[in-house]
Design a protein around this motif. Structure first.
Motif, PDB file in Angstrom:
ATOM      1  N   SER A   7       0.851  -1.184   0.000  1.00 26.87           N
ATOM      2  CA  SER A   7       0.000   0.000   0.000  1.00 26.87           C
ATOM      3  C   SER A   7       0.887   1.234   0.000  1.00 26.87           C
ATOM      4  CB  SER A   7      -0.921   0.016   1.229  1.00 26.87           C
ATOM      5  OG  SER A   7      -1.820  -1.071   1.207  1.00 26.87           O
ATOM      6  N   THR A  17      -3.541   3.567  -1.890  1.00 27.29           N
ATOM      7  CA  THR A  17      -4.053   2.516  -2.756  1.00 27.29           C
ATOM      8  C   THR A  17      -3.203   1.267  -2.578  1.00 27.29           C
ATOM      9  OG1 THR A  17      -4.798   2.001  -5.006  1.00 27.29           O
ATOM     10  CG2 THR A  17      -2.668   3.124  -4.784  1.00 27.29           C
ATOM     11  N   SER A  18      -3.693   0.148  -3.073  1.00 25.78           N
ATOM     12  CA  SER A  18      -3.012  -1.129  -2.866  1.00 25.78           C
ATOM     13  C   SER A  18      -2.706  -1.797  -4.193  1.00 25.78           C
ATOM     14  CB  SER A  18      -3.873  -2.065  -2.014  1.00 25.78           C
ATOM     15  OG  SER A  18      -4.080  -1.529  -0.726  1.00 25.78           O
ATOM     16  N   HIS A  52      -8.177  -6.300 -12.878  1.00 30.02           N
ATOM     17  CA  HIS A  52      -9.404  -6.920 -12.379  1.00 30.02           C
ATOM     18  C   HIS A  52     -10.632  -6.361 -13.082  1.00 30.02           C
ATOM     19  CE1 HIS A  52     -10.784  -3.406 -10.072  1.00 30.02           C
ATOM     20  NE2 HIS A  52      -9.532  -3.230  -9.650  1.00 30.02           N
ATOM     21  N   ASP A  56     -14.663  -6.133  -8.595  1.00 27.51           N
ATOM     22  CA  ASP A  56     -13.533  -6.840  -7.981  1.00 27.51           C
ATOM     23  C   ASP A  56     -12.487  -5.841  -7.509  1.00 27.51           C
ATOM     24  OD1 ASP A  56     -14.662  -9.292  -8.322  1.00 27.51           O
ATOM     25  OD2 ASP A  56     -13.533  -9.821 -10.120  1.00 27.51           O
ATOM     26  N   ASP A  57     -11.344  -6.369  -7.051  1.00 23.26           N
ATOM     27  CA  ASP A  57     -10.238  -5.502  -6.650  1.00 23.26           C
ATOM     28  C   ASP A  57      -8.920  -6.205  -6.932  1.00 23.26           C
ATOM     29  OD1 ASP A  57      -9.843  -7.357  -4.613  1.00 23.26           O
ATOM     30  OD2 ASP A  57     -10.437  -6.026  -2.991  1.00 23.26           O
ATOM     31  N   HIS A  58      -7.822  -5.643  -6.416  1.00 26.32           N
ATOM     32  CA  HIS A  58      -6.478  -6.143  -6.698  1.00 26.32           C
ATOM     33  C   HIS A  58      -6.214  -7.529  -6.141  1.00 26.32           C
ATOM     34  CE1 HIS A  58      -6.407  -4.501  -2.680  1.00 26.32           C
ATOM     35  NE2 HIS A  58      -5.296  -5.140  -2.441  1.00 26.32           N
ATOM     36  N   SER A  59      -7.069  -8.030  -5.257  1.00 21.40           N
ATOM     37  CA  SER A  59      -6.834  -9.326  -4.625  1.00 21.40           C
ATOM     38  C   SER A  59      -7.454 -10.496  -5.388  1.00 21.40           C
ATOM     39  CB  SER A  59      -7.384  -9.321  -3.191  1.00 21.40           C
ATOM     40  OG  SER A  59      -8.809  -9.343  -3.190  1.00 21.40           O
ATOM     41  N   ASN A  82      -5.218  -2.019  -7.920  1.00 22.27           N
ATOM     42  CA  ASN A  82      -6.629  -1.775  -7.645  1.00 22.27           C
ATOM     43  C   ASN A  82      -7.086  -0.557  -8.445  1.00 22.27           C
ATOM     44  OD1 ASN A  82      -9.132  -2.233  -6.138  1.00 22.27           O
ATOM     45  ND2 ASN A  82      -8.698  -0.243  -5.232  1.00 22.27           N
ATOM     46  N   ASP A  84     -10.781   0.109  -8.541  1.00 22.30           N
ATOM     47  CA  ASP A  84     -12.179   0.342  -8.171  1.00 22.30           C
ATOM     48  C   ASP A  84     -13.104   0.184  -9.383  1.00 22.30           C
ATOM     49  OD1 ASP A  84     -11.577   0.728  -5.480  1.00 22.30           O
ATOM     50  OD2 ASP A  84     -11.083   2.834  -5.814  1.00 22.30           O
TER      51      ASP A  84
END
Length: 267
Positions: A7, A17-18, A52, A56-59, A82, A84
């Motif tokens: 992050s 942000t990540s 993504h 969804d997100d970065h994970s 990520n 958003d």
């Protein structure tokens, strides 16, 4: 492989942000010369920016696919940011995710990690909204990306906006009519690329025949073929689902123009 979950405060986004990063380790030579004496070669890795989808997100690529295992076999770094619900754009009402993803993030990562900055070692891929983002990055910056892949991509966003099917992106684009023939229109960008005399990225497109975006993907494939664009197209059984994307990200990695376990020497 090394997994880096990071992050930081983005200057473009004006907030924290990540991003998740997978870095190869086994492709580097490690010499053991006595107790506690290790030597690592100074190398840089080819890199895949993996995007993504909406909601969804970065994970999600890490949690719902086996991308870490697949990337290890190829010796490639994978960057999962990520974004958003931004459609990888500078939002009319929101944050500047296009500036962040296309400018700030690559510069930061190339300075901080052993990631190549050469065009021939830089690739982008994504699913759904991320497939749209991947093609937009490569089409707008063909000088930076050697190849791009879209899985179940939202490639006819203009058509979806006009039919009122993408209200999730109201804060991104504002007036949907302003997207047509703009730098956010994949069809327009593809035509620009076809008519240019500069370098052109290789494109890979795949979509399941039961996917709600299937017809949009067929439309894009036919349009790209009419323009003579270098496009590899694949389709088969599957919906808008992770079982399809997990299978086909392997196809993407096999298709990318990289050598197995390639590393790039620092000059």
């Amino acid at each position: 492989m090394a997994l880096i979950q990071m992050s930081f405060k983005s200057k473009a986004l004006l907030m924290q942000t990540s991003v998740n990063i997978i870095l190869p380790m086994g492709t580097n030579r490690i010499d053991f010369e006595g107790t506690n004496d290790f030597t690592y070669e100074h190398k840089k890795f080819p890199v895949l920016y993996l995007l993504h989808g909406a909601t969804d997100d970065h994970s999600c690529w890490l949690r719902l696919s086996s991308i870490e295992r697949y990337a290890e076999d190829k010796g490639i770094a994978v960057v999962m940011p990520n974004a958003d619900m931004s459609a990888y754009s500078d939002m009319v009402h929101g944050h500047k995710y296009w500036t962040y993803i296309s400018e700030e993030l690559p510069q930061f990562l190339q300075a901080a990690f052993p990631i190549s900055d050469k065009r021939e070692d830089t690739f982008v891929a994504g699913l759904s909204m991320g497939g749209y983002g991947a093609f937009k990055l490569a089409l707008r910056h063909p000088d930076r990306f050697a190849a791009a892949a879209s899985l179940s991509g939202a490639l006819d966003l203009v058509g979806s906006l006009r039919k009122g099917e993408s209200s999730l992106f109201d804060n991104v684009f504002g007036d949907p009519e302003k997207v047509d023939n703009s730098q956010n229109d994949i069809l327009f960008l593809t035509k620009q690329l076809a008519e240019s005399n500069g370098v052109k990225p290789q494109l890979f497109q795949a979509c399941g025949t039961e996917d709600f975006l299937y017809e949009d993907n067929v439309k894009y494939k036919n349009y790209a073929n009419e323009l003579g664009v270098d496009l590899t197209y694949e389709e088969g059984p599957g919906g808008h689902e992770w079982s399809y994307w997990d299978t086909n990200i392997q196809r993407v990695l096999d298709w990318l123009p990289i050598e197995s376990n390639k590393v790039v020497s620092v000059e």
